[in-house]
Design a protein around this motif. Structure first.
Motif, PDB file in Angstrom:
ATOM      1  N   ALA A   1      -9.964   2.610   2.867  1.00 18.20           N
ATOM      2  CA  ALA A   1      -9.616   1.518   3.482  1.00 18.20           C
ATOM      3  C   ALA A   1     -10.915   0.213   2.946  1.00 18.20           C
ATOM      4  O   ALA A   1     -11.761   0.629   2.424  1.00 18.20           O
ATOM      5  CB  ALA A   1      -9.866   1.470   4.916  1.00 18.20           C
ATOM      6  N   TRP A   2     -10.075  -0.884   3.133  1.00 19.24           N
ATOM      7  CA  TRP A   2     -11.102  -2.087   2.784  1.00 19.24           C
ATOM      8  C   TRP A   2     -11.433  -2.703   4.272  1.00 19.24           C
ATOM      9  O   TRP A   2     -10.413  -2.706   4.918  1.00 19.24           O
ATOM     10  CB  TRP A   2     -10.462  -2.893   1.956  1.00 19.24           C
ATOM     11  CG  TRP A   2     -10.504  -2.442   0.423  1.00 19.24           C
ATOM     12  CD1 TRP A   2      -9.492  -2.117   0.078  1.00 19.24           C
ATOM     13  CD2 TRP A   2     -11.571  -2.606  -0.424  1.00 19.24           C
ATOM     14  NE1 TRP A   2      -9.727  -1.591  -1.471  1.00 19.24           N
ATOM     15  CE2 TRP A   2     -11.090  -1.957  -1.560  1.00 19.24           C
ATOM     16  CE3 TRP A   2     -12.816  -3.134  -0.488  1.00 19.24           C
ATOM     17  CZ2 TRP A   2     -11.697  -1.913  -2.843  1.00 19.24           C
ATOM     18  CZ3 TRP A   2     -13.609  -2.960  -1.949  1.00 19.24           C
ATOM     19  CH2 TRP A   2     -12.895  -2.602  -2.688  1.00 19.24           C
ATOM     20  N   VAL A  46      -8.917  -4.802   6.770  1.00 23.15           N
ATOM     21  CA  VAL A  46      -8.199  -5.426   5.846  1.00 23.15           C
ATOM     22  C   VAL A  46      -6.825  -4.510   5.660  1.00 23.15           C
ATOM     23  O   VAL A  46      -5.628  -5.052   5.573  1.00 23.15           O
ATOM     24  CB  VAL A  46      -8.816  -5.840   4.712  1.00 23.15           C
ATOM     25  CG1 VAL A  46      -8.046  -6.534   3.691  1.00 23.15           C
ATOM     26  CG2 VAL A  46     -10.222  -6.890   5.057  1.00 23.15           C
ATOM     27  N   ALA A  47      -7.132  -3.433   5.077  1.00 29.48           N
ATOM     28  CA  ALA A  47      -6.068  -2.749   4.342  1.00 29.48           C
ATOM     29  C   ALA A  47      -6.374  -1.236   4.363  1.00 29.48           C
ATOM     30  O   ALA A  47      -7.730  -0.988   4.213  1.00 29.48           O
ATOM     31  CB  ALA A  47      -5.657  -2.865   3.059  1.00 29.48           C
ATOM     32  N   VAL A  48      -5.609  -0.334   4.373  1.00 29.43           N
ATOM     33  CA  VAL A  48      -5.840   1.239   4.157  1.00 29.43           C
ATOM     34  C   VAL A  48      -4.575   1.870   3.243  1.00 29.43           C
ATOM     35  O   VAL A  48      -3.446   1.459   3.650  1.00 29.43           O
ATOM     36  CB  VAL A  48      -5.931   1.861   5.762  1.00 29.43           C
ATOM     37  CG1 VAL A  48      -4.574   1.937   6.272  1.00 29.43           C
ATOM     38  CG2 VAL A  48      -6.387   3.130   5.259  1.00 29.43           C
ATOM     39  N   ASN A  67       0.541   7.849  -0.175  1.00 27.80           N
ATOM     40  CA  ASN A  67       0.701   6.422  -0.610  1.00 27.80           C
ATOM     41  C   ASN A  67       1.377   5.524   0.704  1.00 27.80           C
ATOM     42  O   ASN A  67       1.906   4.586   0.594  1.00 27.80           O
ATOM     43  CB  ASN A  67       1.644   6.080  -1.701  1.00 27.80           C
ATOM     44  CG  ASN A  67       1.012   4.993  -2.731  1.00 27.80           C
ATOM     45  OD1 ASN A  67       0.047   4.630  -2.796  1.00 27.80           O
ATOM     46  ND2 ASN A  67       2.068   4.457  -3.417  1.00 27.80           N
ATOM     47  N   ARG A  68       0.907   5.845   1.925  1.00 27.26           N
ATOM     48  CA  ARG A  68       1.238   5.163   2.959  1.00 27.26           C
ATOM     49  C   ARG A  68       0.270   4.028   3.028  1.00 27.26           C
ATOM     50  O   ARG A  68      -0.868   3.983   2.547  1.00 27.26           O
ATOM     51  CB  ARG A  68       0.855   5.815   4.286  1.00 27.26           C
ATOM     52  CG  ARG A  68       1.982   6.815   4.590  1.00 27.26           C
ATOM     53  CD  ARG A  68       1.910   7.611   5.809  1.00 27.26           C
ATOM     54  NE  ARG A  68       1.067   8.642   5.525  1.00 27.26           N
ATOM     55  CZ  ARG A  68       0.220   9.168   6.672  1.00 27.26           C
ATOM     56  NH1 ARG A  68       0.399   9.173   7.797  1.00 27.26           N
ATOM     57  NH2 ARG A  68      -0.602  10.236   6.177  1.00 27.26           N
ATOM     58  N   LEU A  69       0.590   2.564   3.418  1.00 21.66           N
ATOM     59  CA  LEU A  69      -0.175   1.526   3.428  1.00 21.66           C
ATOM     60  C   LEU A  69       0.106   0.661   4.649  1.00 21.66           C
ATOM     61  O   LEU A  69       1.218   0.510   5.252  1.00 21.66           O
ATOM     62  CB  LEU A  69       0.265   0.598   2.288  1.00 21.66           C
ATOM     63  CG  LEU A  69       0.715   1.158   0.956  1.00 21.66           C
ATOM     64  CD1 LEU A  69       1.254   0.330   0.077  1.00 21.66           C
ATOM     65  CD2 LEU A  69      -0.785   1.606   0.079  1.00 21.66           C
ATOM     66  N   TYR A  70      -1.187   0.136   4.959  1.00 23.55           N
ATOM     67  CA  TYR A  70      -1.071  -0.662   6.368  1.00 23.55           C
ATOM     68  C   TYR A  70      -2.035  -1.756   5.969  1.00 23.55           C
ATOM     69  O   TYR A  70      -3.237  -1.730   5.401  1.00 23.55           O
ATOM     70  CB  TYR A  70      -1.390   0.058   7.437  1.00 23.55           C
ATOM     71  CG  TYR A  70      -0.503   1.198   7.709  1.00 23.55           C
ATOM     72  CD1 TYR A  70      -0.966   2.373   7.405  1.00 23.55           C
ATOM     73  CD2 TYR A  70       0.467   0.900   8.340  1.00 23.55           C
ATOM     74  CE1 TYR A  70      -0.006   3.545   7.616  1.00 23.55           C
ATOM     75  CE2 TYR A  70       1.519   2.108   8.663  1.00 23.55           C
ATOM     76  CZ  TYR A  70       1.230   3.600   8.312  1.00 23.55           C
ATOM     77  OH  TYR A  70       2.042   4.377   8.696  1.00 23.55           O
ATOM     78  N   TYR A  71      -1.776  -3.005   6.384  1.00 24.48           N
ATOM     79  CA  TYR A  71      -2.513  -4.161   6.114  1.00 24.48           C
ATOM     80  C   TYR A  71      -2.829  -4.952   7.531  1.00 24.48           C
ATOM     81  O   TYR A  71      -2.094  -4.966   8.408  1.00 24.48           O
ATOM     82  CB  TYR A  71      -1.624  -5.142   5.157  1.00 24.48           C
ATOM     83  CG  TYR A  71      -1.633  -4.538   3.959  1.00 24.48           C
ATOM     84  CD1 TYR A  71      -0.318  -4.089   3.228  1.00 24.48           C
ATOM     85  CD2 TYR A  71      -2.267  -4.808   2.859  1.00 24.48           C
ATOM     86  CE1 TYR A  71      -0.287  -3.398   2.167  1.00 24.48           C
ATOM     87  CE2 TYR A  71      -2.375  -4.284   1.701  1.00 24.48           C
ATOM     88  CZ  TYR A  71      -1.069  -3.864   1.153  1.00 24.48           C
ATOM     89  OH  TYR A  71      -0.853  -3.345   0.066  1.00 24.48           O
ATOM     90  N   LYS A  72      -3.934  -5.710   7.529  1.00 26.01           N
ATOM     91  CA  LYS A  72      -4.058  -6.720   8.537  1.00 26.01           C
ATOM     92  C   LYS A  72      -3.033  -7.616   8.346  1.00 26.01           C
ATOM     93  O   LYS A  72      -2.471  -8.270   7.304  1.00 26.01           O
ATOM     94  CB  LYS A  72      -5.453  -7.307   8.268  1.00 26.01           C
ATOM     95  CG  LYS A  72      -5.913  -8.571   9.167  1.00 26.01           C
ATOM     96  CD  LYS A  72      -7.195  -9.091   8.774  1.00 26.01           C
ATOM     97  CE  LYS A  72      -7.451 -10.168   9.654  1.00 26.01           C
ATOM     98  NZ  LYS A  72      -7.554 -10.059  11.019  1.00 26.01           N
ATOM     99  N   ASN A  73      -2.653  -8.510   9.470  1.00 30.74           N
ATOM    100  CA  ASN A  73      -1.061  -9.283   9.611  1.00 30.74           C
ATOM    101  C   ASN A  73      -1.588 -10.392   8.490  1.00 30.74           C
ATOM    102  O   ASN A  73      -0.633 -10.858   7.761  1.00 30.74           O
ATOM    103  CB  ASN A  73      -0.833  -9.837  10.693  1.00 30.74           C
ATOM    104  CG  ASN A  73      -0.163  -8.671  11.623  1.00 30.74           C
ATOM    105  OD1 ASN A  73       0.414  -7.877  11.093  1.00 30.74           O
ATOM    106  ND2 ASN A  73      -0.150  -8.762  12.883  1.00 30.74           N
ATOM    107  N   SER A  74      -2.647 -10.983   8.613  1.00 33.14           N
ATOM    108  CA  SER A  74      -3.261 -12.191   8.184  1.00 33.14           C
ATOM    109  C   SER A  74      -3.042 -12.137   6.346  1.00 33.14           C
ATOM    110  O   SER A  74      -3.348 -13.157   5.905  1.00 33.14           O
ATOM    111  CB  SER A  74      -4.507 -12.955   8.492  1.00 33.14           C
ATOM    112  OG  SER A  74      -5.590 -11.936   8.167  1.00 33.14           O
TER     113      SER A  74
END
Length: 121
Positions: A34-35, A47-49, A55-62
């Motif tokens: 993650a970041w 921020v993101a993982v 390869n699953r990805l997730y992000y902060k909305n902004s």
């Protein structure tokens, strides 16, 4: 076990940067990477993982649509491509590794030293 983050710098608003985080051991094949970032006077935030295996990805909305997290398994490295940067993206960016995919700080066992991103208006 060490994480080495790099790629920060000074960029004008609207510009791009790519951060890298190299892991020292192949054992990170089973970890989520993650970041996070921490702006001056503020708490560290997700921020993101990316999962290492599927390869699953997730992000902060902004940052959705502007930032892209990716990995290179052969190099034990993850990246954060940051486009359309805004002054509010200014922060020290940290990479982290942990056993689960989460936006919470506590589960991440290993942290890089941080790399400073400054976005001027």
């Amino acid at each position: 076990v060490q994480l080495q983050a790099s790629g920060g710098g000074l960029v004008q608003a609207g510009g791009s940067l790519r951060l890298s985080c190299a892991a020292s051991e192949r054992t990170f094949s089973s970890y989520a990477m993650a970041w996070f970032r921490q702006a001056p006077g503020k708490e560290r935030e997700f921020v993101a993982v990316i999962s290492w295996s599927d390869n699953r990805l997730y992000y902060k909305n902004s940052v959705k649509g502007r930032f892209t997290i990716s990995r290179d398994n052969a190099k034990n490295t993850i990246y954060l491509q940051m486009n359309s940067l805004k002054p509010e993206d200014t922060a020290v960016y940290y990479c982290a590794a942990g056993p689960i995919i989460t936006d919470a700080i506590a589960p991440y066992n290993y942290w890089g030293q941080g790399t400073l991103v400054t976005v001027s208006s």
